[in-house]
Design an enzyme around this catalytic site. Structure first.
Site, PDB file in Angstrom:
ATOM      1  CE1 TYR A 144      -3.589   2.520   0.801  1.00  0.00           C
ATOM      2  CE2 TYR A 144      -2.384   3.314   2.667  1.00  0.00           C
ATOM      3  CZ  TYR A 144      -3.392   3.349   1.646  1.00  0.00           C
ATOM      4  OH  TYR A 144      -4.220   4.558   1.723  1.00  0.00           O
ATOM      5  CG  ASP A 239       5.894   3.949   0.834  1.00  0.00           C
ATOM      6  OD1 ASP A 239       6.094   4.446   1.838  1.00  0.00           O
ATOM      7  OD2 ASP A 239       4.676   3.518   0.394  1.00  0.00           O
ATOM      8  CE  LYS A 267       2.093   4.462   8.234  1.00  0.00           C
ATOM      9  NZ  LYS A 267       0.749   4.256   8.757  1.00  0.00           N
TER      10      LYS A 267
HETATM   11  N1  PLP Z   1       2.901   4.168   2.205  1.00  0.00           N
HETATM   12  C1  PLP Z   1       2.929   3.237   3.262  1.00  0.00           C
HETATM   13  C2  PLP Z   1       3.973   2.136   3.350  1.00  0.00           C
HETATM   14  C3  PLP Z   1       1.839   3.172   4.291  1.00  0.00           C
HETATM   15  O1  PLP Z   1       1.929   2.291   5.152  1.00  0.00           O
HETATM   16  C4  PLP Z   1       0.854   4.224   4.087  1.00  0.00           C
HETATM   17  C5  PLP Z   1      -0.159   4.170   5.301  1.00  0.00           C
HETATM   18  O2  PLP Z   1      -0.270   3.324   6.005  1.00  0.00           O
HETATM   19  C6  PLP Z   1       1.002   5.243   3.380  1.00  0.00           C
HETATM   20  C7  PLP Z   1       2.026   5.212   2.308  1.00  0.00           C
HETATM   21  C8  PLP Z   1       0.154   6.150   3.281  1.00  0.00           C
HETATM   22  O3  PLP Z   1       0.388   7.022   4.357  1.00  0.00           O
HETATM   23  P1  PLP Z   1      -0.888   8.321   4.542  1.00  0.00           P
HETATM   24  O4  PLP Z   1      -1.791   7.402   5.261  1.00  0.00           O
HETATM   25  O5  PLP Z   1      -0.136   9.126   5.575  1.00  0.00           O
HETATM   26  O6  PLP Z   1      -1.485   8.860   3.592  1.00  0.00           O
END
Ligand code: PLP
Length: 427
Positions: A144, A239, A267
């Protein structure tokens, strides 16, 4: 346990907020029952509206590595608050946080701060496309990267929980350049490159997949992905929104011997306030506006409060290497404790862990990708979830979300969690 006030507040929430929540996984749909309404948090503990207390292994889905209301962060925020909340202009704290992020990710020359992980990855991909002049993006099933349209294809926890292969409202044209490979299956990546070769701008991956549970790369998978990407002239976008700073002061990529062309963060680097970031070497970052032609902007980007929470969180982590030692010891102990409880209960559960991210899958299969994660018995997980709640432990309400152990957790709290796991497994 009495949940009367939570129930009443949730009924009210449902009248005004869609499903009573502002983000779908919070709705408890995959475990049944109604969500708890949280009143406050302190250290490793949270309290719901009825005054029930829980050890919190959600940590706001990752940001709160220092637990709730850490005194260093709250006092820094109080001070920042007195100086104003937003200016739409550069402030010193943005520069300080960028310097600190670069210390943690030596491959970065420059950083751009945004407001969420979604924005970070969405913008990083735009940058990769602008830099390479190519359109296609390879992503992995079960990973994700936020909810931008073109990345909402086979994308992990929220969507796995809801059994939605993709989202309504995403036009086919938007995902036509998104190519899906299998995590830990280098052949699947190679096959896409063979077919689409020079059209691929980037491979985007979580270094440790944390949105289908916790799935660790095996057999030099990431190194091979990096090698393939570069062979075909594509960028590797890593990511680290979830994995960043979870095991050490830096990223998971270094653990697996790779260096991203573009790294995405979120985060923890916001210390509990809304932040995302992406960074890369200058040659790539300078393609961004105002220096280059790739547009990206944000009214509240680099917000002083968010930068302050992020800066003091990272500074604390940098200055307390023994904190990571403690965190690793505690999470190892949790892993051993869960495994022993599982063995004693004779439950078909597989425990995966990376640093302070851990997840018990209710399956006897080795979990190494989306398909193996999907063999989990989600009904058994739901019973286990409520067993933990009844025994004072709060975990994410989904089989496919990682648990996040906070650095401030103490041995007696760990023992409470393991005792609760034993009871919940036998319920
Ligand atoms: N990338 C990863 C690996 C994530 O776990 C998340 C959210 O859980 C995101 C991107 C998206 O982040 P946000 O919820 O701050 O938009």
């Amino acid at each position: 346990m009495n949940f009367q006030k939570s129930q009443a507040l949730f009924s009210r929430a449902e009248k005004h907020l869609v499903g009573g929540v502002n983000s779908p996984v919070r709705a408890f749909r995959s475990v049944g029952g109604n969500p708890l309404i949280i009143r406050r948090g302190s250290g490793a503990w949270i309290e719901d509206a009825d005054g029930n207390r829980y050890i919190d292994l959600v940590g706001s889905y990752g940001p709160l590595i220092l637990g709730h209301s850490h005194p260093t962060i709250t006092s820094a925020l109080n001070e920042a608050l007195n100086n104003g909340t937003s200016f739409g202009a550069t402030t010193e704290i943005e520069i300080k946080l960028a310097e600190l992020v670069k210390e943690a990710f030596p491959g970065m020359d420059k950083v751009r701060f945004v407001n969420s992980g979604t924005e970070a990855v969405m913008s990083a991909i735009r940058l990769a496309r602008g830099f390479t002049g190519r359109n296609k993006v390879i992503k992995f099933a079960g990973c994700y990267h936020g909810h931008s349209d073109f990345l909402l294809a086979q994308s992990g926890s929220g969507l796995m929980t809801f059994g939605m292969p993709t989202s309504a409202g995403v036009p086919e044209g938007t995902v036509k350049d998104t190519l899906i490979a299998k995590f830990n299956d280098i052949e699947s990546v190679e096959a896409i490159f063979r077919e689409h070769g020079k059209a691929v701008a980037a491979v985007v991956t979580e270094p440790v997949a944390g949105n289908m549970g916790v799935v660790v790369p095996e057999n030099d998978f990431l190194k091979k992905v990096q090698e393939l990407s570069h062979r075909y002239g594509a960028l590797l976008v890593v990511d680290e929104v979830m994995s960043g700073f979870r095991k050490n002061f830096g990223g998971a990529q270094a653990e697996f011997g790779v260096e991203a062309d573009i790294t995405c963060l979120g985060k923890i680097i916001g210390g509990g306030l809304p932040v995302g970031a992406f960074g890369a070497r200058a040659e790539i970052m300078d393609k961004l506006a105002p220096l280059g032609g790739v547009y990206q902007a944000g009214t509240l980007s680099g917000n002083p409060l968010a930068m302050t929470a992020g800066y003091y969180t990272l500074k604390y982590l940098q200055e307390h290497p023994q904190g990571y030692q403690h965190l690793m010891q505690m999470t190892e102990r949790l892993e051993t404790g869960i495994k022993k409880a599982v063995a004693d209960a004779g439950a078909p559960v597989t425990v995966n862990r990376f640093g302070s991210m851990i997840n018990p899958f209710f399956t006897s299969h080795h979990v190494k990708d989306f398909d193996s994660a999907s063999t989990s018995d989600t009904a058994a997980f739901a019973r286990f979830f409520w067993g933990l709640i009844q025994n004072g432990v709060y975990i994410p309400p989904s089989q496919f979300e990682a648990w996040f152990v906070p650095m401030i957790i103490q041995e007696d709290e760990l023992d409470k969690i393991i005792a609760a796991v034993r009871i919940a497994l036998n319920d």
